[in-house]
Design a protein around this motif. Structure first.
Motif, PDB file in Angstrom:
ATOM      1  N   ASN A  57       0.805  -1.079   0.056  1.00  0.00           N
ATOM      2  CA  ASN A  57       0.116  -0.289  -0.190  1.00  0.00           C
ATOM      3  C   ASN A  57       0.577   1.348  -0.132  1.00  0.00           C
ATOM      4  O   ASN A  57       2.179   1.052   0.184  1.00  0.00           O
ATOM      5  CB  ASN A  57      -0.719   0.413   1.417  1.00  0.00           C
ATOM      6  CG  ASN A  57      -2.224  -0.739   1.121  1.00  0.00           C
ATOM      7  OD1 ASN A  57      -3.354  -0.564   0.305  1.00  0.00           O
ATOM      8  ND2 ASN A  57      -2.007  -2.050   1.439  1.00  0.00           N
ATOM      9  N   ARG A  58       0.196   2.290  -0.056  1.00  0.00           N
ATOM     10  CA  ARG A  58       1.198   3.565  -0.568  1.00  0.00           C
ATOM     11  C   ARG A  58       1.073   4.213   1.179  1.00  0.00           C
ATOM     12  O   ARG A  58       0.126   4.951   1.236  1.00  0.00           O
ATOM     13  CB  ARG A  58       0.953   4.448  -1.836  1.00  0.00           C
ATOM     14  CG  ARG A  58       0.603   3.452  -2.948  1.00  0.00           C
ATOM     15  CD  ARG A  58       0.158   4.319  -3.913  1.00  0.00           C
ATOM     16  NE  ARG A  58       1.134   5.056  -4.643  1.00  0.00           N
ATOM     17  CZ  ARG A  58       0.195   5.611  -5.900  1.00  0.00           C
ATOM     18  NH1 ARG A  58      -0.711   5.336  -6.963  1.00  0.00           N
ATOM     19  NH2 ARG A  58       0.643   7.345  -6.315  1.00  0.00           N
ATOM     20  N   ILE A  59       1.630   3.677   1.472  1.00  0.00           N
ATOM     21  CA  ILE A  59       1.579   4.393   3.315  1.00  0.00           C
ATOM     22  C   ILE A  59       3.504   4.095   3.285  1.00  0.00           C
ATOM     23  O   ILE A  59       3.830   3.139   3.057  1.00  0.00           O
ATOM     24  CB  ILE A  59       0.553   3.506   3.885  1.00  0.00           C
ATOM     25  CG1 ILE A  59       0.622   1.413   3.746  1.00  0.00           C
ATOM     26  CG2 ILE A  59      -0.859   3.693   3.699  1.00  0.00           C
ATOM     27  CD1 ILE A  59       0.449   1.253   5.236  1.00  0.00           C
ATOM     28  N   GLY A 440       3.009  -0.271 -12.262  1.00  0.00           N
ATOM     29  CA  GLY A 440       2.940  -0.433 -11.180  1.00  0.00           C
ATOM     30  C   GLY A 440       2.730  -0.120 -10.522  1.00  0.00           C
ATOM     31  O   GLY A 440       1.783   1.503 -10.837  1.00  0.00           O
ATOM     32  N   ASN A 441       2.782  -0.237  -9.395  1.00  0.00           N
ATOM     33  CA  ASN A 441       2.430   0.843  -7.406  1.00  0.00           C
ATOM     34  C   ASN A 441       0.865   1.325  -7.377  1.00  0.00           C
ATOM     35  O   ASN A 441       0.750   2.272  -7.398  1.00  0.00           O
ATOM     36  CB  ASN A 441       2.590   2.420  -8.131  1.00  0.00           C
ATOM     37  CG  ASN A 441       3.373   2.959  -7.241  1.00  0.00           C
ATOM     38  OD1 ASN A 441       3.426   3.183  -5.868  1.00  0.00           O
ATOM     39  ND2 ASN A 441       3.146   4.736  -6.709  1.00  0.00           N
ATOM     40  N   ARG A 442       0.222   0.324  -7.990  1.00  0.00           N
ATOM     41  CA  ARG A 442      -1.098   0.130  -7.644  1.00  0.00           C
ATOM     42  C   ARG A 442      -1.698  -1.315  -5.927  1.00  0.00           C
ATOM     43  O   ARG A 442      -0.750  -2.233  -6.028  1.00  0.00           O
ATOM     44  CB  ARG A 442      -1.534  -1.314  -8.621  1.00  0.00           C
ATOM     45  CG  ARG A 442      -1.546  -0.539  -9.702  1.00  0.00           C
ATOM     46  CD  ARG A 442      -2.011   0.966 -10.485  1.00  0.00           C
ATOM     47  NE  ARG A 442      -1.083   1.471 -11.556  1.00  0.00           N
ATOM     48  CZ  ARG A 442      -2.230   2.059 -12.568  1.00  0.00           C
ATOM     49  NH1 ARG A 442      -3.723   1.355 -12.671  1.00  0.00           N
ATOM     50  NH2 ARG A 442      -1.846   2.080 -14.123  1.00  0.00           N
ATOM     51  N   PRO A 443      -1.986  -0.537  -5.146  1.00  0.00           N
ATOM     52  CA  PRO A 443      -2.147  -0.660  -3.827  1.00  0.00           C
ATOM     53  C   PRO A 443      -3.177  -1.599  -3.425  1.00  0.00           C
ATOM     54  O   PRO A 443      -4.287  -2.345  -3.896  1.00  0.00           O
ATOM     55  CB  PRO A 443      -2.526  -0.161  -3.181  1.00  0.00           C
ATOM     56  CG  PRO A 443      -3.555   1.057  -3.844  1.00  0.00           C
ATOM     57  CD  PRO A 443      -2.971   1.242  -4.847  1.00  0.00           C
ATOM     58  N   THR A 444      -2.299  -2.865  -2.585  1.00  0.00           N
ATOM     59  CA  THR A 444      -2.937  -4.320  -2.382  1.00  0.00           C
ATOM     60  C   THR A 444      -2.806  -4.880  -1.506  1.00  0.00           C
ATOM     61  O   THR A 444      -2.381  -4.145  -0.554  1.00  0.00           O
ATOM     62  CB  THR A 444      -2.925  -5.290  -3.553  1.00  0.00           C
ATOM     63  OG1 THR A 444      -1.741  -6.072  -3.338  1.00  0.00           O
ATOM     64  CG2 THR A 444      -3.453  -5.192  -4.860  1.00  0.00           C
TER      65      THR A 444
END
Length: 502
Positions: A57-59, A440-444
């Motif tokens: 996740n982008r965290i 890319g950089n897609r959160p899961t």
């Protein structure tokens, strides 16, 4: 104890999160993994048979710290205490929200204990063949007639636990479209079928229309006296049920403190109880209760429903995402997404806050998805290369129920490959054409569960219920009413009156 009513955008944490978002919004998760070699373990959480990995996740740890601060300022802890204490947190309808009490065997309300006992006796009679139809034949088919929470939950759980099913054939009728009821009736024999009519008020248009059609069909070959052996109701409207011809001993209760979309744990789940047996149904309840305890007692830093709820707020309100996808890598869970659509979107699709003010920030994400690997050949193109950012939950059970190891290995390899591809993309690779570039950089989120059992399914469903609650508290909305469905119903009644006059 009152339910908190805090506008999240007026908190200190919200303002800090806005600044934090500006600094983080273009950071690639690959770089975060490079900076922290233990990132996966740092952002993974073990509970019971669950492992939940939110590392993709982008965290950062600062993101979580600020989200926990937001939870504190919006009084999430106090809200949790209010719900479990029986406070009427559904204030617009003056009702408590206590579906968790349906599965708490230690402090269970006497009326719930009595209803479960009634379900046990009924289901065992049907399964064993002791319950006979009006011609003396044992029951082979059970048809549930309901809509919304009286259909989606039981249908989903019955399908999800098909591995644990007995010999009974289960059918679900919901749509008022006559094709639905008539196609179902083609599959059953009136002499060997029991119909469960599930409607709290026993006035729901779709359910009563279908029930009356079934009743007329049944009476083509049987007398009204026979109705008592073939029709059962789950309702509070005893007078209307008895007028329909259903015997008083065949009426199961519903309660105002249980919302329809959270009612599968009650007698609304009677069809499921018949399909999998009472012992498995009770295991479903106990699995949900275990998650209730985790949610109620665990610190937010390790609390899985809280973490997932906070992440949803992070994406919806700062990245401005409008949807979330759910991809269960189990064909048994092929009805999970429609169930979650109702649970989330009927709960949190609100535009007025708990103070009665119109909301100027995003609430109620659209929930959608399908099963893997089918979804990979349907809409994953959009997830991988589309212009929309779509946070996605990936769910998998590591153990194959049918012991098909080759199938399971291929299923798991796809599960892990997709989350990795969404993370990495083709970053660092030279591509001969821009059409093959994956940013890319897609959160899961990865929710990995050891085995699909009634117990683990109960825990998974309760996890999502509590995530809904967390979102609703932070968004300062009432999650447990559904006034938004009333206007269409009212107009439909008016239209129907006009059509009947023509």
């Amino acid at each position: 104890m009152s339910f908190p009513k805090v506008n999240p955008t007026q908190t200190t944490a919200w303002k800090k999160l806005q600044y934090h978002f500006e600094a983080l919004k273009k950071v690639h998760m690959m770089d975060l993994f490079s900076e922290n070699v233990s990132r996966k373990s740092d952002f993974s959480y073990q509970w019971d048979a669950f492992e939940v990995d939110i590392s993709k996740n982008r965290i950062t740890s600062e993101t979580l710290s600020l989200l926990f601060q937001l939870a504190g300022e919006t009084k999430l802890k106090e809200a949790i205490e209010a719900q479990f204490s029986g406070v009427a947190i559904n204030e617009t309808e003056d009702r408590a929200v206590l579906h968790t009490e349906l599965r708490n065997f230690k402090t269970m309300k006497p009326e719930v204990t009595e209803a479960l006992s009634q379900m046990k006796v009924f289901s065992e009679k049907i399964i064993s063949g002791v319950w006979k139809g009006h011609t003396g034949k044992p029951i082979t088919d059970v048809v549930n007639i309901g809509i919304g929470g009286s259909d989606l939950g039981p249908d989903m759980v019955t399908e999800a636990l098909a591995f644990y099913r007995n010999h009974l054939n289960l059918h679900y009728i919901s749509n008022v479209d006559g094709d639905h009821v008539m196609e179902t009736l083609k599959k059953v024999d009136p002499e060997t079928t029991v119909f469960l009519i599930v409607s709290k008020t026993f006035t729901t248009q779709e359910t009563l229309t279908n029930a009356n059609t079934v009743r007329e069909w049944f009476l083509e070959t049987a007398s009204e006296v026979a109705i008592a052996k073939h029709f059962v109701a789950v309702s509070t409207n005893l007078e209307a049920v008895q007028k329909f011809g259903i015997a008083s001993e065949n009426i199961f209760p519903m309660w105002d403190w249980v919302g329809g979309r959270f009612s599968l744990w009650s007698a609304v789940g009677l069809s499921t109880c018949c399909a999998i047996g009472y012992k498995n149904f009770e295991s479903l309840l106990k699995g949900a209760h275990a998650m209730d305890i985790h949610f109620q007692e665990t610190d937010f830093s390790e609390n899985i429903p809280v973490l997932l709820g906070l992440l949803s707020v992070w994406y919806a309100n700062f990245f401005k995402t409008e949807t979330e996808a759910v991809i269960p890598y189990s064909q048994y869970l092929n009805k999970l997404v429609p169930y979650l659509q109702q649970a989330f979107m009927e709960s949190n699709g609100k535009g007025v806050d708990r103070n009665g003010n119109e909301i100027e920030y995003q609430t109620g994400s659209v929930i959608w998805g399908s099963t893997g690997t089918n979804a990979q050949h349907a809409f994953f193109q959009l997830l991988h290369q589309g212009t929309k950012l779509i946070p996605t939950d990936f769910i998998v059970f590591t153990e194959s129920l049918h012991k098909k190891i080759e199938h399971q290995n291929k299923l798991l390899s796809n599960f892990y490959a997709q989350t990795e591809a969404l993370l990495y993309g083709t970053k660092g690779e030279e591509m001969e054409t821009p059409y093959k570039v994956f940013q890319g950089n897609r959160p899961t989120n990865s929710i990995v569960i050891k085995k699909l059992t009634p117990y683990s399914l109960g825990s998974l469903l309760a996890l999502y219920e509590h995530k809904i609650f967390v979102q609703g508290v932070l968004w300062n909305i009432f999650s447990y009413d559904q006034w938004g469905v009333e206007l269409g119903k009212k107009i439909a009644v008016e239209k129907l009156a006009k059509l009947q006059k023509e």
